[in-house]
Structures are given as C-alpha cells and as structure tokens.
Design a protein around this motif. Structure first.
Motif, PDB file in Angstrom:
ATOM      1  N   ARG A 193       0.835  -1.203   0.000  1.00 47.02           N
ATOM      2  CA  ARG A 193       0.000   0.000   0.000  1.00 47.02           C
ATOM      3  C   ARG A 193       0.874   1.258   0.000  1.00 47.02           C
ATOM      4  N   ASP A 194       0.278   2.352  -0.397  1.00 39.47           N
ATOM      5  CA  ASP A 194       0.974   3.634  -0.369  1.00 39.47           C
ATOM      6  C   ASP A 194       1.394   3.972   1.067  1.00 39.47           C
ATOM      7  N   SER A 195       2.534   4.622   1.206  1.00 38.78           N
ATOM      8  CA  SER A 195       3.058   4.931   2.542  1.00 38.78           C
ATOM      9  C   SER A 195       2.144   5.843   3.340  1.00 38.78           C
ATOM     10  N   THR A 196       1.211   6.516   2.672  1.00 41.34           N
ATOM     11  CA  THR A 196       0.277   7.400   3.378  1.00 41.34           C
ATOM     12  C   THR A 196      -1.026   6.689   3.752  1.00 41.34           C
ATOM     13  N   ASP A 197      -1.164   5.435   3.363  1.00 43.07           N
ATOM     14  CA  ASP A 197      -2.387   4.695   3.670  1.00 43.07           C
ATOM     15  C   ASP A 197      -2.573   4.604   5.188  1.00 43.07           C
ATOM     16  N   PRO A 198      -3.750   4.972   5.716  1.00 44.95           N
ATOM     17  CA  PRO A 198      -3.956   5.000   7.174  1.00 44.95           C
ATOM     18  C   PRO A 198      -3.723   3.657   7.858  1.00 44.95           C
ATOM     19  N   TRP A 199      -4.172   2.564   7.219  1.00 44.33           N
ATOM     20  CA  TRP A 199      -3.990   1.274   7.878  1.00 44.33           C
ATOM     21  C   TRP A 199      -2.528   0.848   7.870  1.00 44.33           C
ATOM     22  N   ARG A 200      -1.817   1.116   6.777  1.00 42.17           N
ATOM     23  CA  ARG A 200      -0.388   0.812   6.746  1.00 42.17           C
ATOM     24  C   ARG A 200       0.329   1.588   7.854  1.00 42.17           C
ATOM     25  N   ARG A 201      -0.006   2.843   8.017  1.00 42.31           N
ATOM     26  CA  ARG A 201       0.642   3.655   9.046  1.00 42.31           C
ATOM     27  C   ARG A 201       0.318   3.128  10.442  1.00 42.31           C
ATOM     28  N   THR A 202      -0.897   2.627  10.634  1.00 49.07           N
ATOM     29  CA  THR A 202      -1.265   2.041  11.922  1.00 49.07           C
ATOM     30  C   THR A 202      -0.431   0.797  12.207  1.00 49.07           C
ATOM     31  N   VAL A 203      -0.280  -0.062  11.195  1.00 44.97           N
ATOM     32  CA  VAL A 203       0.517  -1.282  11.361  1.00 44.97           C
ATOM     33  C   VAL A 203       1.973  -0.928  11.660  1.00 44.97           C
ATOM     34  N   GLU A 204       2.513   0.057  10.963  1.00 43.28           N
ATOM     35  CA  GLU A 204       3.890   0.476  11.218  1.00 43.28           C
ATOM     36  C   GLU A 204       4.058   0.986  12.639  1.00 43.28           C
ATOM     37  N   GLU A 205       3.109   1.771  13.113  1.00 40.52           N
ATOM     38  CA  GLU A 205       3.186   2.284  14.484  1.00 40.52           C
ATOM     39  C   GLU A 205       3.143   1.137  15.488  1.00 40.52           C
ATOM     40  N   TRP A 206       2.278   0.182  15.237  1.00 43.35           N
ATOM     41  CA  TRP A 206       2.152  -1.002  16.102  1.00 43.35           C
ATOM     42  C   TRP A 206       3.465  -1.784  16.152  1.00 43.35           C
ATOM     43  N   LEU A 207       4.056  -2.034  14.999  1.00 44.90           N
ATOM     44  CA  LEU A 207       5.299  -2.801  14.947  1.00 44.90           C
ATOM     45  C   LEU A 207       6.470  -2.006  15.525  1.00 44.90           C
ATOM     46  N   ASP A 208       6.527  -0.707  15.240  1.00 46.05           N
ATOM     47  CA  ASP A 208       7.607   0.120  15.795  1.00 46.05           C
ATOM     48  C   ASP A 208       7.588   0.093  17.311  1.00 46.05           C
ATOM     49  N   LYS A 209       6.390   0.118  17.883  1.00 46.87           N
ATOM     50  CA  LYS A 209       6.261   0.144  19.346  1.00 46.87           C
ATOM     51  C   LYS A 209       6.540  -1.206  19.979  1.00 46.87           C
ATOM     52  N   GLU A 210       5.993  -2.251  19.359  1.00 45.17           N
ATOM     53  CA  GLU A 210       6.031  -3.566  20.000  1.00 45.17           C
ATOM     54  C   GLU A 210       7.219  -4.438  19.587  1.00 45.17           C
ATOM     55  N   LEU A 211       7.750  -4.216  18.370  1.00 42.22           N
ATOM     56  CA  LEU A 211       8.874  -5.026  17.880  1.00 42.22           C
ATOM     57  C   LEU A 211       9.976  -4.124  17.337  1.00 42.22           C
ATOM     58  N   PRO A 212      10.669  -3.388  18.195  1.00 37.70           N
ATOM     59  CA  PRO A 212      11.762  -2.536  17.709  1.00 37.70           C
ATOM     60  C   PRO A 212      12.763  -3.370  16.898  1.00 37.70           C
ATOM     61  N   GLY A 213      13.162  -2.862  15.757  1.00 33.94           N
ATOM     62  CA  GLY A 213      14.075  -3.593  14.899  1.00 33.94           C
ATOM     63  C   GLY A 213      13.401  -4.449  13.858  1.00 33.94           C
ATOM     64  N   TRP A 214      12.073  -4.426  13.824  1.00 32.47           N
ATOM     65  CA  TRP A 214      11.353  -5.289  12.880  1.00 32.47           C
ATOM     66  C   TRP A 214      11.682  -4.953  11.429  1.00 32.47           C
ATOM     67  N   ARG A 215      12.046  -3.707  11.161  1.00 30.72           N
ATOM     68  CA  ARG A 215      12.299  -3.292   9.784  1.00 30.72           C
ATOM     69  C   ARG A 215      13.531  -3.988   9.189  1.00 30.72           C
ATOM     70  N   ALA A 216      14.359  -4.575  10.047  1.00 29.21           N
ATOM     71  CA  ALA A 216      15.533  -5.296   9.552  1.00 29.21           C
ATOM     72  C   ALA A 216      15.239  -6.778   9.302  1.00 29.21           C
ATOM     73  N   GLU A 217      14.052  -7.234   9.659  1.00 30.89           N
ATOM     74  CA  GLU A 217      13.706  -8.630   9.420  1.00 30.89           C
ATOM     75  C   GLU A 217      13.600  -8.897   7.914  1.00 30.89           C
ATOM     76  N   SER A 218      13.891 -10.122   7.521  1.00 31.20           N
ATOM     77  CA  SER A 218      13.882 -10.474   6.100  1.00 31.20           C
ATOM     78  C   SER A 218      12.506 -10.250   5.478  1.00 31.20           C
ATOM     79  N   TRP A 219      11.435 -10.520   6.231  1.00 28.22           N
ATOM     80  CA  TRP A 219      10.086 -10.345   5.690  1.00 28.22           C
ATOM     81  C   TRP A 219       9.699  -8.876   5.535  1.00 28.22           C
ATOM     82  N   ALA A 220      10.429  -7.977   6.229  1.00 24.91           N
ATOM     83  CA  ALA A 220      10.118  -6.555   6.139  1.00 24.91           C
ATOM     84  C   ALA A 220      10.872  -5.862   5.023  1.00 24.91           C
ATOM     85  N   VAL A 221      12.011  -6.415   4.643  1.00 24.54           N
ATOM     86  CA  VAL A 221      12.839  -5.751   3.624  1.00 24.54           C
ATOM     87  C   VAL A 221      12.751  -6.431   2.269  1.00 24.54           C
ATOM     88  N   ALA A 222      12.028  -7.537   2.213  1.00 27.47           N
ATOM     89  CA  ALA A 222      11.921  -8.274   0.942  1.00 27.47           C
ATOM     90  C   ALA A 222      11.163  -7.453  -0.093  1.00 27.47           C
TER      91      ALA A 222
END
Length: 212
Positions: free
Chosen positions: A183-212
């Motif tokens: 989804r587009d980076s401005t999509d409200p639900w995508r932004r909600t998911v990113e906020e959730w992951l940033d808070k609960e799983l710091p470092g998730w952006r380096a996971e293979s499933w996040a950078v694929a």
C-alpha cells in the motif's frame, strides 16, 4: 459501529471497528450474570468495546504451545441486529451455559470475554474469592508438537495485568505486514501497522520479511 481503525489503550493497540456504548449496558450485563464487573475490565470496555487485540500471551500450562492469542473480543450490548448474538458478552455467556464449554470448564462465576479462531476461550472470573482474574481454556490437538489435551488455567491476576503480559506473535507480525506492505506509505492502515510494529517489535524493519 465507529469507523476508527484502531485505538491505543494502556499501550496496546485495539483494532476496530468499535461500537458506541448505550446507556444501561453495563447494568444489563451485570443483571444477566448476577455479578459485578471489575473496574479494570469495565474501564477497557468504556474505551474500546468490540474490536480485537492482535497479541498473544504466554501460558506455561500450554506447553509445547505456550503462546496463545485471544484476539476476538466480545462486545458489550447488542449486535447490529439488536440481539444478544454471537460475539456479544451476554450472548456468549448464555451460549456457554448450554454448549460444549460447559462440559470442559467449571463455568460458575466465569464470563467468556474473548476467543480465537480455534474457539479457545478467555474468561473473566467474577467469583468473590478470585474476582477479576483471567483464565483460559485451550483445546488440545492429538498431534505431535501440539497441546495434547485441553487445558483450563489461570492467565493473569486481572485485566490490566493481562494487557501488560501481551506480546506480538512473530508470525502474526509478518502476516500483518504482508497485507499492507504494497500500500501507499500514506495509507492509514499501513501507518497504523507500522506504528504497532515500531512500538512492540523494535528492529522489525531489519527482518527479512520486512525488507523483501
């Protein structure tokens, strides 16, 4: 139902939709069950009735599957058809007394408040001596690597303690991100998911499933 995508409560993400509270719904529920709700659970319902909690909780009694999720929250009041149907607290309370749960769990003083896709059930204990505790019934699966037989066990001392113990299942994190990654980076639900992951799983952006 509210069109809000999510709300935060005590640092946990609750996913919508949410339904507005109607006058007298707490009293109707307590009259139905003949017992009072603990303040911690009542406060949660006032903030976010309906929706889901996308988390798991560690339940040691459920080895070899200690992490269990009860994400489907039952709602206070009636459903959209004006009835105490599936997924309402009163409806599930009534149904539990006549259904299969009555054969598995000592239901006296217990209010079912959530379940998961496998019908494992989370209960709020309203008995005087254990008022406010949370218990769970997790069904067994007779296959290697799964819980061999059903377990009924305490999960937390009260609802706030339950919220404090919640964690994100890595598989759920991966699946949820996969649903929004394109989804587009401005999509409200995508932004909600990113906020959730940033808070609960710091470092998730380096996971293979996040950078694929």
């Amino acid at each position: 139902m509210s069109e809000e995508l999510s709300r935060w409560y005590r640092g946990r993400l609750v996913m919508g939709p949410f339904r507005p509270l109607e006058v007298g719904e707490f009293e109707d529920l307590e009259r139905e069950i003949g017992l009072s709700l603990p303040s911690s659970y009542r406060s949660f319902l006032e903030a976010a009735s309906g929706g889901s909690l996308p988390y798991s909780v560690r339940v040691p009694a459920c080895e070899p599957e200690p992490f269990q999720g009860f994400d489907d929250l039952y709602q206070l009041g009636r459903d959209d058809n004006g009835e105490y149907g599936w997924g309402t607290l009163v409806g599930e309370y009534r149904r539990s007394r006549d259904g299969w749960l009555a054969k598995e769990v000592p239901l006296a003083g217990l209010l079912p408040i959530a379940r998961n896709g496998g019908s494992d059930t989370l209960f709020l204990d309203l008995n005087q001596a254990t008022h406010g505790q949370l218990h769970a019934f997790v069904q067994g699966i007779p296959h290697l690597g799964y819980l061999a037989k059903g377990v009924f066990t305490e999960v937390a001392d009260d609802f706030d303690a339950y919220l404090d113990r919640l964690v994100i299942d890595p598989d759920l994190a991966e699946d949820t991100w996969a649903d929004v990654a394109d989804r587009d980076s401005t999509d409200p639900w995508r932004r909600t998911v990113e906020e959730w992951l940033d808070k609960e799983l710091p470092g998730w952006r380096a996971e293979s499933w996040a950078v694929a």
